[in-house]
Design a protein around this motif. Structure first.
Motif, short mmCIF file in Angstrom:
data_model
loop_
_atom_site.label_atom_id
_atom_site.label_comp_id
_atom_site.label_asym_id
_atom_site.label_seq_id
_atom_site.Cartn_x
_atom_site.Cartn_y
_atom_site.Cartn_z
N CYS A 60 0.84 -1.20 0.00
CA CYS A 60 0.00 0.00 0.00
C CYS A 60 0.87 1.25 0.00
O CYS A 60 0.60 2.23 -0.71
CB CYS A 60 -0.94 0.00 1.19
SG CYS A 60 -2.31 -1.17 1.05
N ASP A 61 1.94 1.23 0.83
CA ASP A 61 2.83 2.38 0.86
C ASP A 61 3.51 2.60 -0.49
O ASP A 61 3.66 3.74 -0.96
CB ASP A 61 3.89 2.19 1.95
CG ASP A 61 3.32 2.32 3.35
OD1 ASP A 61 2.23 2.92 3.48
OD2 ASP A 61 3.93 1.81 4.31
N ARG A 89 3.08 6.26 -5.83
CA ARG A 89 2.84 6.50 -7.25
C ARG A 89 1.51 7.20 -7.51
O ARG A 89 1.13 7.44 -8.65
CB ARG A 89 2.87 5.20 -8.03
CG ARG A 89 4.21 4.45 -7.94
CD ARG A 89 4.27 3.34 -8.99
NE ARG A 89 3.21 2.35 -8.83
CZ ARG A 89 3.32 1.26 -8.07
NH1 ARG A 89 4.42 1.03 -7.38
NH2 ARG A 89 2.30 0.41 -7.99
N HIS A 90 0.76 7.45 -6.46
CA HIS A 90 -0.53 8.12 -6.60
C HIS A 90 -0.55 9.35 -5.70
O HIS A 90 0.08 9.39 -4.64
CB HIS A 90 -1.70 7.19 -6.22
CG HIS A 90 -1.86 6.02 -7.15
ND1 HIS A 90 -1.03 4.92 -7.12
CD2 HIS A 90 -2.77 5.79 -8.15
CE1 HIS A 90 -1.40 4.05 -8.04
NE2 HIS A 90 -2.46 4.56 -8.68
N VAL A 142 -7.55 0.45 2.10
CA VAL A 142 -6.89 -0.85 2.33
C VAL A 142 -5.87 -0.74 3.45
O VAL A 142 -5.78 -1.59 4.34
CB VAL A 142 -6.25 -1.35 1.03
CG1 VAL A 142 -5.41 -2.60 1.31
CG2 VAL A 142 -7.30 -1.65 -0.02
N LYS A 143 -5.07 0.34 3.41
CA LYS A 143 -4.05 0.52 4.44
C LYS A 143 -4.68 0.74 5.82
O LYS A 143 -4.19 0.22 6.83
CB LYS A 143 -3.15 1.70 4.08
CG LYS A 143 -2.00 1.90 5.06
CD LYS A 143 -1.08 3.03 4.65
CE LYS A 143 0.04 3.19 5.67
NZ LYS A 143 0.96 4.29 5.31
N SER A 180 5.63 -0.36 8.23
CA SER A 180 5.42 0.31 6.95
C SER A 180 6.77 0.53 6.27
O SER A 180 7.83 0.28 6.85
CB SER A 180 4.70 1.65 7.17
OG SER A 180 5.53 2.52 7.93
N VAL A 181 6.70 1.04 5.03
CA VAL A 181 7.93 1.34 4.29
C VAL A 181 8.73 2.40 5.02
O VAL A 181 9.97 2.31 5.14
CB VAL A 181 7.57 1.79 2.86
CG1 VAL A 181 8.80 2.37 2.15
CG2 VAL A 181 6.99 0.63 2.07
#
Length: 810
Positions: A453-454, A459-460, A473-474, A795-796
């Motif tokens: 998701c991250d 990219r969005h 979703v996240k 997370s990332v």
């Protein structure tokens, strides 16, 4: 009435006075005659006699003592009264003065010893007289003395001598006869009388036998078994002729022949027990008691009052039935253990059990009530508690007449409670292990979902058609991660950062938040004990415990107020208490170890918890709330945090009144090493780091490894990946790395084993472990320096920050 020494002396004194006066008169007459013969003048002799008479009368008037009436303590003793006082039919009594003269004696004294001699000079054997003389001297010296075994022609006596009188000038002698008992004759009379009948009523045959084997006396029970007739005169018969033995040395009555009912023979020599050591038992008469090994002639009910009186005092649950299963008696412990509220036992023991077990119990009682003596257990379910089978012990009773059955039932309520607690603790442990395993595996999945998701969000941009979906979703993934953290808390595998703290400080920190959380209708009352001990726990997790308990209390109070229509009256109490080891000892808890604790009590006056539910409230996903209003992980999280902190939690509740949770945390006393560590200034060794670096990433889950690799590559790191510990060890041998990022649980070679191998080659290489297990547990298992920890799911950004912190030396 016996004559006394005083009367004898009075007669002797009167005769002495008469003799003296006669001698004096003869002397005067002789003198007057001599004077008349010498002078030849009778007038001169007459004048002489008249002058002597005049002089004598004058002297009598002058020398006569004044007569006074006796009074008070100086009255002349009335010996007739003394005679009446000492006239006893069971003892000879005498009184002597200091000169050893007999003052008085009663009738038995005159009958046994006569009044011609005073003690100690009595008509006794020489040795007895010597002992009596020694006792006399002891009595004059000490005031009292006694002597035994005084032997004379008329028998034997024992004497008691006491000094008496105003001037203690008298001795009072008491002689008591010594009688000897014929124990054999007395025992023979008893066996032929009431004692023999009492023994027969209890099924015991008895006989008194001479050393030659002849029967002196026997009770009716022996006569019936030996001859078949109760009125048979057995005196003089040979005792052994009525008995026989077989190859197994069993004794039985000869007359019974093929019945061969064995008896047990008890032999009691008839002799004075104090002097039995000096008596030859073979030359002494004996009392024989014969007890049946398989029944007797009496009725079991005959001895029932004595048996009931004995067994009623025992703490064991005991009852007795006859061979047909009718209840003869049951003590209070038996009725209490059986859950029978009435003090009168039921007609049959089967009335105490459920319908399905009545037949089995009745059959068992009939089986044990006849045949050879035996004992055993039967499992039944009581009517008072049909869910829990109990073990009822049965034993066939012999020697009391007809067959009977002794029942034993233990009060197992406390044992049942402990079993339930142990079963609950075992279940909680098993559920905790399952929850921890599920959470650990689920964390790997969530790590991949959150990481992707991250990466997609990078990219969005906001406003993109997919941006909101990815965020959703996240968000749900993070919610799932929160649930896994609660499962890890329950299974005691979450990361805790314990500190030494005071519970009132934690309560003060969270009180403001609690007041906003519970609302204005509920009053928050906080009470603290003095001299509370320190505890070692994670303050953040303790705050989570208070928040979870407060939310449950708020919901319980709100539901109660809504049901009753009340507008207020809700109270939430937070109490800290000092609990000493003596307090714990007085609690007699099987769970709480003896020691000093600081207790935290959270109590509300809500609707309470039902008794059937209170044993399940700490289980994951169990909730008493309506569907959709609770996940069932709040109390399980509380339970896990408390247990992981080394504490204990107990719940009490009464429906409609209150619910109370008590948390016991052991008192922590910092040692010297902890104090020195806390006082030592922290000096962080920062390393020079300008960005980038070579990282070895070891992870067996492909999705997690891919997410972590992409996240680190995006931050400018050179990443080498490995699927397990062996591949990671091979990669170390091929190149140089600045950091190893590794999972803990992997196939073939896990992370800790790989770390030890790598440290042997590169001692200063730092490690960053990724795991869903608790950090404390991980450090205990690995225990190597320069080791860091990153909890899953992450997370990332979190993995990038963690790697940067390690490379910077943080």
């Amino acid at each position: 009435m016996p004559s006394t020494v005083a009367q004898t002396e009075a007669r002797e004194n009167a005769s002495v006075h008469l003799r003296d006066w006669a001698m004096l008169a003869g002397a005067v007459i002789a003198s007057a005659g001599l004077l008349w013969g010498v002078s030849g003048q009778p007038l001169v002799a007459a004048g002489f006699v008249g002058g002597v008479a005049a002089i004598g009368a004058a002297l009598k008037l002058v020398l006569r003592p004044a007569r006074a009436e006796p009074a008070g303590d100086f009255a002349v003793p009335d010996w007739s009264v003394t005679n009446a006082a000492i006239d006893r039919p069971d003892a000879a009594i005498a009184i002597t003065d200091r000169a050893g003269r007999l003052v008085c004696g009663n009738a038995l004294m005159a009958q046994w010893f006569g009044l011609s001699s005073a003690p100690p000079g009595l008509p006794l054997e020489r040795a007895s007289v010597d002992r009596l003389e020694d006792a006399t001297r002891a009595a004059w010296r000490d005031g009292t003395a006694s002597v035994d075994a005084l032997v004379g022609e008329g028998g034997s006596w024992r004497a008691q001598i006491d000094r008496a009188g105003r001037g203690e000038d008298f001795l009072v002698w008491r002689f008591m006869p010594v009688t000897s008992h014929d124990l054999v004759a007395e025992m023979a009379a008893h066996i032929g009388g009431k004692l023999g009948r009492a023994l027969a009523r209890e099924g015991i045959q008895s006989a008194v036998v001479t050393p030659e084997g002849a029967i002196l006396s026997a009770n009716e029970a022996f006569a019936v078994r030996a001859t078949g007739e109760p009125a048979t005169q057995l005196a003089g018969a040979d005792f052994v002729s009525f008995l026989a033995s077989d190859e197994a040395d069993r004794i039985f009555y000869t007359r019974e022949g093929t019945k061969r009912t064995p008896v047990r023979l008890v032999h009691l020599p008839i002799a004075d027990p104090d002097g039995f050591a000096n008596i030859d038992p073979a030359r002494t008469a004996s009392l024989f008691l014969l007890i049946d090994n398989q029944g007797g002639v009496g009725e079991v009910r005959a001895g029932l009052p004595q048996i009931e009186a004995l067994l009623s005092r025992l703490p064991l649950g005991l009852a007795m039935t006859d061979r047909d299963g009718r209840m003869l008696f049951a003590n209070a412990a038996f009725l209490r253990a059986a859950g029978h509220e009435d003090t009168i036992p039921p007609p049959y023991p089967a009335d105490l059990v459920i319908k399905e077990d009545k037949g089995a119990l009745a059959d068992a009682i009939r089986r044990y009530g006849q045949g050879t003596p035996m004992s055993g257990d039967v499992a039944v379910r009581l009517r008072a508690s049909p869910e829990e089978p109990v073990s009822l012990s049965l034993a066939g009773v012999r020697g009391l007449g007809e067959g009977a059955v002794l029942l034993s039932l233990k009060d197992s309520s406390e044992e049942t409670r402990l079993k339930r607690e142990i079963a609950q603790a075992t279940k909680m442990q098993a559920v905790g292990q399952l929850a921890g395993g599920v959470a650990h595996d689920f964390n790997n999945v969530l790590t991949a979902i959150i990481g992707y998701c991250d990466l997609m969000l990078m990219r969005h941009t906001p406003g993109d058609s997919d941006y909101d979906d990815i965020q959703q979703v996240k968000a749900n993934s993070n919610r799932a991660a929160s649930l896994t953290r609660q499962l890890l808390a329950f299974s005691r595998q979450q990361t805790l950062r314990p500190q030494v703290l005071q519970l009132p400080d934690v309560v003060a920190e969270v009180s403001a938040l609690l007041k906003r959380l519970i609302g204005e209708k509920i009053v928050l009352e906080v009470t603290h004990d003095r001299d509370l001990g320190f505890v070692r726990a994670d303050p953040t997790q303790l705050e989570q415990v208070l928040l979870n308990l407060a939310v449950n209390a708020r919901d319980a109070i709100t539901d109660k107020l809504s049901a009753t229509g009340a507008k207020g009256g809700g109270v939430l109490k937070l109490i800290t208490r000092r609990v000493t080891a003596s307090d714990v000892r007085a609690m007699k808890s099987e769970i709480l170890p003896i020691g000093d604790y600081t207790a935290l009590v959270v109590e509300d006056n809500g609707h309470g918890i039902k008794p059937a539910q209170i044993g399940k409230i700490f289980e994951p996903f169990f909730t008493t709330k309506e569907k959709g209003k609770g996940t069932g992980l709040g109390l399980s999280t509380v339970y896990g945090i408390v247990k992981q902190s080394g504490g204990f939690i107990f719940a009490e509740s009464e429906v409609g009144r209150f619910t109370r949770f008590t948390i016991y945390l052991p008192v922590h006393t910092p040692d010297a090493a902890e104090t020195a560590e806390a006082a030592r200034p922290r000096v962080e060794a920062k390393r020079e780091w300008t960005g980038g670096g070579r990282i070895l990433l070891v992870e067996d889950e492909d999705t997690v490894r891919a997410v972590a690799e992409r996240a680190l590559v995006r931050q400018g790191y050179e990443v080498t990946t490995a699927a397990d510990g062996e591949e990671g060890l091979e990669a170390i041998g091929r190149g140089e790395f600045d950091l190893v990022v590794s999972d803990v649980v992997m196939p073939s070679m896990d992370g800790p084993a790989m770390a030890r191998e790598i440290r042997a080659l590169k001692p200063d290489l730092p490690f960053l472990f990724m795991s869903g297990y608790a950090e404390e547990h991980l450090r205990r298992e690995i225990d190597i320096p320069n080791m860091h920890f990153l909890a899953k799911p992450f997370s990332v950004q979190q993995i990038a920050d963690a790697v940067e912190m390690v490379l910077r030396g943080g």
